[in-house]
Motif scaffolding. Sequence first.
Motif, PDB file in Angstrom:
ATOM      1  N   LEU A 179       0.837  -1.199   0.000  1.00  0.00           N
ATOM      2  CA  LEU A 179       0.000   0.000   0.000  1.00  0.00           C
ATOM      3  C   LEU A 179       0.870   1.246   0.000  1.00  0.00           C
ATOM      4  O   LEU A 179       1.793   1.361   0.798  1.00  0.00           O
ATOM      5  CB  LEU A 179      -0.883  -0.008   1.246  1.00  0.00           C
ATOM      6  N   ASP A 180       0.568   2.178  -0.883  1.00  0.00           N
ATOM      7  CA  ASP A 180       1.349   3.413  -0.868  1.00  0.00           C
ATOM      8  C   ASP A 180       0.779   4.378   0.167  1.00  0.00           C
ATOM      9  O   ASP A 180      -0.258   4.130   0.774  1.00  0.00           O
ATOM     10  CB  ASP A 180       1.406   4.040  -2.275  1.00  0.00           C
ATOM     11  N   TRP A 181       1.483   5.468   0.366  1.00  0.00           N
ATOM     12  CA  TRP A 181       1.116   6.365   1.459  1.00  0.00           C
ATOM     13  C   TRP A 181      -0.259   6.998   1.243  1.00  0.00           C
ATOM     14  O   TRP A 181      -1.084   7.032   2.157  1.00  0.00           O
ATOM     15  CB  TRP A 181       2.196   7.429   1.639  1.00  0.00           C
ATOM     16  N   ASP A 182      -0.505   7.474   0.036  1.00  0.00           N
ATOM     17  CA  ASP A 182      -1.789   8.129  -0.207  1.00  0.00           C
ATOM     18  C   ASP A 182      -2.950   7.175   0.046  1.00  0.00           C
ATOM     19  O   ASP A 182      -3.976   7.562   0.596  1.00  0.00           O
ATOM     20  CB  ASP A 182      -1.862   8.663  -1.649  1.00  0.00           C
ATOM     21  N   THR A 183      -2.773   5.925  -0.378  1.00  0.00           N
ATOM     22  CA  THR A 183      -3.824   4.944  -0.134  1.00  0.00           C
ATOM     23  C   THR A 183      -4.044   4.757   1.362  1.00  0.00           C
ATOM     24  O   THR A 183      -5.167   4.679   1.838  1.00  0.00           O
ATOM     25  CB  THR A 183      -3.465   3.595  -0.781  1.00  0.00           C
ATOM     26  N   ARG A 184      -2.931   4.695   2.105  1.00  0.00           N
ATOM     27  CA  ARG A 184      -3.084   4.495   3.555  1.00  0.00           C
ATOM     28  C   ARG A 184      -3.814   5.681   4.190  1.00  0.00           C
ATOM     29  O   ARG A 184      -4.635   5.499   5.094  1.00  0.00           O
ATOM     30  CB  ARG A 184      -1.716   4.301   4.208  1.00  0.00           C
ATOM     31  N   VAL A 185      -3.510   6.878   3.712  1.00  0.00           N
ATOM     32  CA  VAL A 185      -4.212   8.047   4.268  1.00  0.00           C
ATOM     33  C   VAL A 185      -5.705   7.952   3.948  1.00  0.00           C
ATOM     34  O   VAL A 185      -6.559   8.218   4.790  1.00  0.00           O
ATOM     35  CB  VAL A 185      -3.618   9.364   3.706  1.00  0.00           C
ATOM     36  N   ARG A 186      -6.007   7.537   2.704  1.00  0.00           N
ATOM     37  CA  ARG A 186      -7.423   7.407   2.331  1.00  0.00           C
ATOM     38  C   ARG A 186      -8.120   6.321   3.149  1.00  0.00           C
ATOM     39  O   ARG A 186      -9.265   6.465   3.542  1.00  0.00           O
ATOM     40  CB  ARG A 186      -7.551   7.098   0.836  1.00  0.00           C
ATOM     41  N   ILE A 187      -7.394   5.231   3.403  1.00  0.00           N
ATOM     42  CA  ILE A 187      -7.985   4.147   4.196  1.00  0.00           C
ATOM     43  C   ILE A 187      -8.319   4.654   5.596  1.00  0.00           C
ATOM     44  O   ILE A 187      -9.423   4.461   6.104  1.00  0.00           O
ATOM     45  CB  ILE A 187      -7.016   2.944   4.283  1.00  0.00           C
ATOM     46  N   ALA A 188      -7.339   5.348   6.206  1.00  0.00           N
ATOM     47  CA  ALA A 188      -7.550   5.832   7.575  1.00  0.00           C
ATOM     48  C   ALA A 188      -8.679   6.863   7.612  1.00  0.00           C
ATOM     49  O   ALA A 188      -9.570   6.801   8.464  1.00  0.00           O
ATOM     50  CB  ALA A 188      -6.257   6.435   8.111  1.00  0.00           C
ATOM     51  N   THR A 189      -8.651   7.805   6.652  1.00  0.00           N
ATOM     52  CA  THR A 189      -9.669   8.857   6.641  1.00  0.00           C
ATOM     53  C   THR A 189     -11.058   8.258   6.422  1.00  0.00           C
ATOM     54  O   THR A 189     -12.015   8.608   7.119  1.00  0.00           O
ATOM     55  CB  THR A 189      -9.372   9.877   5.520  1.00  0.00           C
ATOM     56  N   GLY A 190     -11.149   7.350   5.454  1.00  0.00           N
ATOM     57  CA  GLY A 190     -12.441   6.723   5.158  1.00  0.00           C
ATOM     58  C   GLY A 190     -12.970   5.949   6.359  1.00  0.00           C
ATOM     59  O   GLY A 190     -14.131   6.102   6.748  1.00  0.00           O
ATOM     60  N   ALA A 191     -12.089   5.150   6.963  1.00  0.00           N
ATOM     61  CA  ALA A 191     -12.521   4.359   8.119  1.00  0.00           C
ATOM     62  C   ALA A 191     -12.984   5.285   9.235  1.00  0.00           C
ATOM     63  O   ALA A 191     -14.006   5.027   9.890  1.00  0.00           O
ATOM     64  CB  ALA A 191     -11.381   3.455   8.595  1.00  0.00           C
ATOM     65  N   ALA A 192     -12.249   6.389   9.442  1.00  0.00           N
ATOM     66  CA  ALA A 192     -12.628   7.341  10.498  1.00  0.00           C
ATOM     67  C   ALA A 192     -14.014   7.919  10.214  1.00  0.00           C
ATOM     68  O   ALA A 192     -14.863   7.999  11.107  1.00  0.00           O
ATOM     69  CB  ALA A 192     -11.593   8.459  10.586  1.00  0.00           C
ATOM     70  N   ARG A 193     -14.257   8.272   8.953  1.00  0.00           N
ATOM     71  CA  ARG A 193     -15.579   8.816   8.601  1.00  0.00           C
ATOM     72  C   ARG A 193     -16.670   7.779   8.841  1.00  0.00           C
ATOM     73  O   ARG A 193     -17.746   8.101   9.343  1.00  0.00           O
ATOM     74  CB  ARG A 193     -15.605   9.224   7.130  1.00  0.00           C
ATOM     75  N   GLY A 194     -16.381   6.539   8.465  1.00  0.00           N
ATOM     76  CA  GLY A 194     -17.353   5.467   8.645  1.00  0.00           C
ATOM     77  C   GLY A 194     -17.700   5.280  10.115  1.00  0.00           C
ATOM     78  O   GLY A 194     -18.864   5.187  10.494  1.00  0.00           O
TER      79      GLY A 194
END
Length: 633
Positions: free
Chosen positions: A446-461
Amino acid sequence: MSGSYIISVTNIFVLLKMESVHSLKLIFLVGLLLFQQCNANETLLQNDKQALLDFIEKLPHLHALNWDKDLPVCKNWTGVACNEDGSRVVSLRLPGVGFQGSIPENTLGKLSALQILSLRANGINGTFPFELLKLKNLSALYLQSNYLTGPLPDDIYVWKYLSIVDLSSNKFNGSIPSSISGLMKLSSLNFANNWLCGEIPNLRLPKLQSLNFSYNNLSGIVPQSLQRFPKSVFVGNSVSLLNYNVSSSPVVSIPPEASSKSKNVSKFSERALLGIIVTASVLGVLGFGFLLLVLCLRGKNEDRFLGKLEKGDMSREKAVSRTQDAANRLSFFEGCNYAFDLEDLLRASAEVLGKGTFGTSYKAILEDASMVVVKRLKDVSVGKKDFEQQMEVVGRIKHENVVALRAYYYSKDEKLMVSDYYIQGSVATMLHGKKGGNKTTLDCPLDWDTRVRIATGAARGIARVHTENGGKFVHGNIKSSNIFLNSEQYGCVSDFGTATIMSPLAHPIARAAGYRAPELTDTRKATQASDVYSFGVFVLELLTAKSPVHTTSGDEVIHLVRWVHSVVREEWTGEVFDVELMKYPNIDEELVEMLQIALSCVVRAPDQRPKMFEVVKLMENLKQDQPMPESGP
Ligand SMILES: *[C@@H]1O[C@H](CO)[C@@H](O)[C@H](O)[C@H]1NC(C)=O
Ligand SMILES: *[C@@H]1O[C@H](CO)[C@@H](O)[C@H](O)[C@H]1NC(C)=O
């Protein structure tokens, strides 16, 4: 001057008049054509309807069908589906209706637009219904679990669009027709559990993804062309597996259908769009024709809309199901596009995805090749009413960062939750590889941008989940194997709301180890603050690519939170991060900032942890080139 002007104007009028006579004629002709076309469609549908009525009349069945002559076929008849403009029957699914006897002649064969036919799990006997060979558009045929006998048809090649065939669990005998080789679109072939004999022909089926010839009376050797399938699909025969190509890899478990289907759809819609544009411009000029068309289609359009509502939004009230049997009922949620019932689920080919804290998850491939995750809950401690209440809350949450619960099922012996399937797998798999697999060779780190999106998305969820139930709802089971990537590659959370309905004794606290907040002694008493803690652990996992609890080579058990704290305390912060992330330039500040967010979530005192919506804000600010605050962690 003015005279010639008047003349030219009159000329134009004369011209216009002549034009309009022409175009009136044209309008009339086109209108007539459209009208005829429309009537022809009406007749075709009438023929389909009659064929169905003949079929049901001539074939005795144990369960009544609501096929009322006076009601629209496409809209009201159980098991029948039509094409988009409601002019032909394209799908007939009548599983488990209790048919007794053989398929009557001159009935189903007349449904010349039929694409899907399912008569599985009935008591149909007699020889192979050769009648069906007339269905040139057939793409899926399900006749499994009946009492059909005799040989299979030799001219099976006439079904040139055939993609899925399931004739398993019948009494077919004779040999496997080699003409199957001509079926270029065939992706799934199941002849298991019959009395087929002779040698397996050399079948060249480029699209074949799934095969089952087990439990027949086949002999000889498996032809090279089929040796890419696992040996298990030939068991229960006298086939020699001695020279079987051992290195052959198992079949790919994800049918290509999904992608090719969507391509077809987009192709179709492009064409359809073009059609609409052309039609619209023609109609724009030819108002009369349009009027006729409207008159002719009006009734039908209404039907279609209602039909869509009925099928698309599986239930307007919450618990409408396709099965008539109330005791065996899956409860669907609004907006569920899946067409399946409990029987479908139980029959679907399933693959274990994982054994989680609260039960085992399966991937189920339904007969139309759609995939769902079925979670089989064990040790549910609450009664039906509480269970349903909890599921209703869970199912109500519709959010792009929350995995939708599609349906649930409760009986004394079985509690099921059905949700969307994500092909890419969970974030746990993406970070650590498959369990038992080789951890060091991830296909695609996983690249960094993807990890940021994963964390942000999960947080929103999670923040969304926390707003439910008057702002008191708790996820209760946040971990990387419960977080997936949505179509925009943002994280989305699943498996929430189950912790509170589980019996505590059966789940030693150690099960959720690593993610569990220190104050939590009983997983049923999870709080929003303990969710924040678990989320913090998850973010640390994203940053370090280390499991929350792992053992070193020296068998030392490491708790991720403690380890990160110790490294940060020693001011080796750089050592914390996944080496994979060190490849990316200029992300140091973002890394450290993300680490700080995670650490604020895992502080010991629950009341000092941020709220989930605050975490979301912090994460959203991460990528906005904000200057780093000077204060250390
Ligand atoms: C093949 O069919 C047999 C008999 O119905 C079944 O037990 C087995 O699980 C099937 N194998 C696969 C790979 O689907
Ligand atoms: C299976 O095939 C063998 C020979 O090919 C035959 O003798 C036997 O009767 C067959 N068994 C069944 C159950 O059809």
